[in-house]
Design a protein around this motif. Structure first.
Motif, PDB file in Angstrom:
ATOM      1  N   MET A   2       0.694  -1.319  -0.041  1.00 34.46           N
ATOM      2  CA  MET A   2       0.077   0.061  -0.180  1.00 34.46           C
ATOM      3  C   MET A   2       0.825   1.176   0.011  1.00 34.46           C
ATOM      4  N   ALA A   3       1.894   1.415   0.855  1.00 29.59           N
ATOM      5  CA  ALA A   3       2.593   2.570   0.865  1.00 29.59           C
ATOM      6  C   ALA A   3       3.552   2.522  -0.501  1.00 29.59           C
ATOM      7  N   LYS A   4       3.924   1.698  -1.228  1.00 26.33           N
ATOM      8  CA  LYS A   4       4.360   1.502  -2.231  1.00 26.33           C
ATOM      9  C   LYS A   4       3.563   2.242  -3.534  1.00 26.33           C
ATOM     10  N   ARG A   5       2.289   1.777  -3.537  1.00 27.37           N
ATOM     11  CA  ARG A   5       1.258   2.149  -4.475  1.00 27.37           C
ATOM     12  C   ARG A   5       1.091   3.556  -4.140  1.00 27.37           C
ATOM     13  N   LEU A   6       1.079   3.975  -3.062  1.00 25.29           N
ATOM     14  CA  LEU A   6       0.672   5.304  -2.782  1.00 25.29           C
ATOM     15  C   LEU A   6       1.878   6.411  -2.982  1.00 25.29           C
ATOM     16  N   GLY A   7       3.220   5.718  -3.320  1.00 23.79           N
ATOM     17  CA  GLY A   7       4.087   6.696  -3.528  1.00 23.79           C
ATOM     18  C   GLY A   7       4.630   7.338  -2.269  1.00 23.79           C
ATOM     19  N   LEU A   8       4.437   6.639  -0.834  1.00 19.66           N
ATOM     20  CA  LEU A   8       4.804   7.058   0.290  1.00 19.66           C
ATOM     21  C   LEU A   8       6.460   7.301   0.210  1.00 19.66           C
TER      22      LEU A   8
END
Length: 145
Positions: free
Chosen positions: A60-66
């Motif tokens: 999720m963090a990766k997909r959100l570009g965190l």
């Protein structure tokens, strides 16, 4: 314990030790926490991790570009050898999410092959000393330090 089990455990231990070997890194263009596609299934032969949801959280963090946003807005390191600011921040965050309460708990995760595989890193988790240095720099650079 059966001989076969000793061989399997010995092989896993050697594999972790290899991943944790000190290396001379070049400056990295991307964060070390790269992530992979994770599938969840139940099986008596495969390893698992205590915090099984960490892979989904990382995805999720990766997909959100965190990680990109952290690296874009937080500039504490002069060079990325090999870790980026996002690697340190996510490492500390994942430690807390996994139930860790101290920097020392990160060392337990560094020894967990399933944990390392879930986050898709070759040599994950900056050692405790690097985290302490990063945290010290972070405190000095922020308004509350």
């Amino acid at each position: 314990m059966k001989k076969l089990n000793h061989k399997i455990l010995g092989k896993r231990k050697r594999k972790i030790e290899k991943r944790l070997e000190r290396r001379h890194w070049e400056n990295q263009e991307r964060p070390m926490f790269r992530g992979i596609n994770i599938g969840y299934e139940m099986d008596a032969r495969h390893k698992g991790i205590a915090c099984g949801g960490i892979g989904v959280i990382h995805l999720m963090a990766k997909r959100l570009g965190l990680a990109k946003q952290i690296d874009k807005h937080l500039h504490l390191l002069k060079r990325h050898l090999p870790y980026h600011e996002s690697d340190h921040v996510l490492n500390l965050t994942y430690n807390v999410l996994a139930g860790g309460r101290r920097l020392e708990d990160i060392e337990l995760q560094r020894q967990d092959e399933g944990w390392m595989d879930a986050l898709g890193g070759r040599r994950l988790f900056p050692i405790r000393r690097r985290q302490e240095i990063f945290f010290g720099v972070f405190q000095k650079e922020t308004w509350w330090g």
